[in-house]
Design a protein around this motif. Structure first.
Motif, PDB file in Angstrom:
ATOM      1  N   ARG A  34       2.206   1.763  -3.448  1.00  0.00           N
ATOM      2  CA  ARG A  34       1.168   2.224  -4.370  1.00  0.00           C
ATOM      3  C   ARG A  34       0.754   3.667  -4.113  1.00  0.00           C
ATOM      4  O   ARG A  34       0.570   4.451  -5.047  1.00  0.00           O
ATOM      5  CB  ARG A  34      -0.062   1.309  -4.244  1.00  0.00           C
ATOM      6  CG  ARG A  34      -1.184   1.630  -5.229  1.00  0.00           C
ATOM      7  CD  ARG A  34      -2.450   0.872  -4.861  1.00  0.00           C
ATOM      8  NE  ARG A  34      -2.963   1.324  -3.571  1.00  0.00           N
ATOM      9  CZ  ARG A  34      -3.911   0.673  -2.877  1.00  0.00           C
ATOM     10  NH1 ARG A  34      -4.411  -0.454  -3.342  1.00  0.00           N
ATOM     11  NH2 ARG A  34      -4.334   1.156  -1.713  1.00  0.00           N
ATOM     12  N   ASP A  35       0.620   4.029  -2.854  1.00  0.00           N
ATOM     13  CA  ASP A  35      -0.018   5.306  -2.526  1.00  0.00           C
ATOM     14  C   ASP A  35       0.949   6.449  -2.243  1.00  0.00           C
ATOM     15  O   ASP A  35       0.579   7.616  -2.349  1.00  0.00           O
ATOM     16  CB  ASP A  35      -0.931   5.135  -1.301  1.00  0.00           C
ATOM     17  CG  ASP A  35      -2.105   4.201  -1.574  1.00  0.00           C
ATOM     18  OD1 ASP A  35      -2.337   3.880  -2.759  1.00  0.00           O
ATOM     19  OD2 ASP A  35      -2.773   3.794  -0.612  1.00  0.00           O
ATOM     20  N   SER A  36       2.201   6.148  -1.863  1.00  0.00           N
ATOM     21  CA  SER A  36       3.110   7.216  -1.470  1.00  0.00           C
ATOM     22  C   SER A  36       3.751   7.918  -2.658  1.00  0.00           C
ATOM     23  O   SER A  36       4.149   9.090  -2.560  1.00  0.00           O
ATOM     24  CB  SER A  36       4.207   6.662  -0.556  1.00  0.00           C
ATOM     25  OG  SER A  36       5.107   5.837  -1.283  1.00  0.00           O
ATOM     26  N   VAL A  86       0.840  -1.204   0.000  1.00  0.00           N
ATOM     27  CA  VAL A  86       0.000   0.000   0.000  1.00  0.00           C
ATOM     28  C   VAL A  86       0.874   1.253   0.000  1.00  0.00           C
ATOM     29  O   VAL A  86       0.585   2.235  -0.699  1.00  0.00           O
ATOM     30  CB  VAL A  86      -0.957  -0.013   1.201  1.00  0.00           C
ATOM     31  CG1 VAL A  86      -1.677   1.328   1.333  1.00  0.00           C
ATOM     32  CG2 VAL A  86      -1.984  -1.136   1.047  1.00  0.00           C
TER      33      VAL A  86
END
Length: 269
Positions: free
Chosen positions: A214-216, A211
């Motif tokens: 993917r998100d940072s 995660v």
């Protein structure tokens, strides 16, 4: 979504795709399936309300054919389908290693073919499906393929020349992570943890890391450095991974998977 779509050879990936399409809004009455075993056909009918048909009937009546049989069975299936597939029928292949030209040579001239490599996280709607057009596929055909495979995860368009690399990296990719989790679980047991606790710790670490990746928007090197303190535990572990050639082993493994994908295209099943 009123077009009829047929999934030919509805195994685990085919079923995952089927269920994802229904969740995405496809009506079961517009979905056809083919299977080798009558009991499997009845199972899919009762579970999803879809219509089991023969391969020939699917070729005649569906607007889109999705071929999910094993690569070594594809030639036999195409021999059966070829007399019944009109040139305007969209054919989507989910078989590893087989180029779109293989289908174009065996079907009616100008048949649009789209090649898709997906992976088993389709079962939990987290697939990565890589899409490439054949010689006669249009942007509309690619969009249609994205609508179908988008029901079970993300999609990415690539030139067909990159498909074997994508197969090695993404198609087989989940297995590498399962292998790593297995090895780390064994290490946890060696370090004195019960198997169930070691498993839970590693799985959550994997989910959290994924995660964050993917998100940072951060490069993996940066994220790794954030965990790696001077003279700390992590840098000692990383040193041992490098000493044992883990990075080189991963690169060699992916090259081997790519080469096997190419072999499948030549019929060396």
């Amino acid at each position: 979504m009123t077009q009829k779509v047929a999934v030919l050879g509805t195994g685990k990936i085919g079923e995952a795709l089927l269920s994802g399409m229904i969740r995405a809004g496809w009506a079961p009455e517009n979905l056809l399936v083919t299977t080798r075993r009558p009991e499997r056909a009845e199972e899919l009918r009762s579970r999803y309300g879809v219509a089991p048909v023969s391969n020939t009937e699917a070729a005649k009546s569906a607007d889109t054919l999705i071929l999910t049989v094993k690569p070594q069975d594809m030639g036999t299936l195409l021999e059966e389908l070829a007399p019944h597939v009109p040139a305007e029928r969209l054919v989507i292949s989910g078989a590893a290693g087989i180029p779109t030209s293989f289908f174009e040579d065996r079907l009616a001239p100008n048949t649009p073919v789209v090649r898709v490599m997906t992976n088993t996280p389709a079962l939990v709607d987290e697939a990565m499906s890589v899409i490439s057009p054949g010689s006669h596929a249009t942007p509309d055909h690619l969009t249609h393929a994205e609508e179908i495979f988008g029901g079970v995860g993300k999609t990415l368009r690539v030139p067909e020349s990159q498909q074997d690399a994508c197969t090695a990296l993404s198609g087989s990719g989940p297995a590498y992570f399962y292998f790593l989790v297995e090895a780390m679980t064994d290490a946890g047991i060696l370090l004195g943890l019960p198997r169930d606790k070691a498993h839970d710790l590693i799985v959550q670490a994997a989910i959290g890391a994924a995660v964050m990746l993917r998100d940072s928007g951060e490069h993996p090197v940066k994220l790794r450095e954030n965990v790696t303190s001077p003279a700390g535990t992590t840098i000692n572990a990383i040193r041992e991974l490098e000493n044992h050639g883990v990075r080189a082993a991963l690169i060699a493994a992916l090259e081997a998977a790519r080469d096997r994908s190419r072999e499948l295209a030549t019929g060396n099943g």
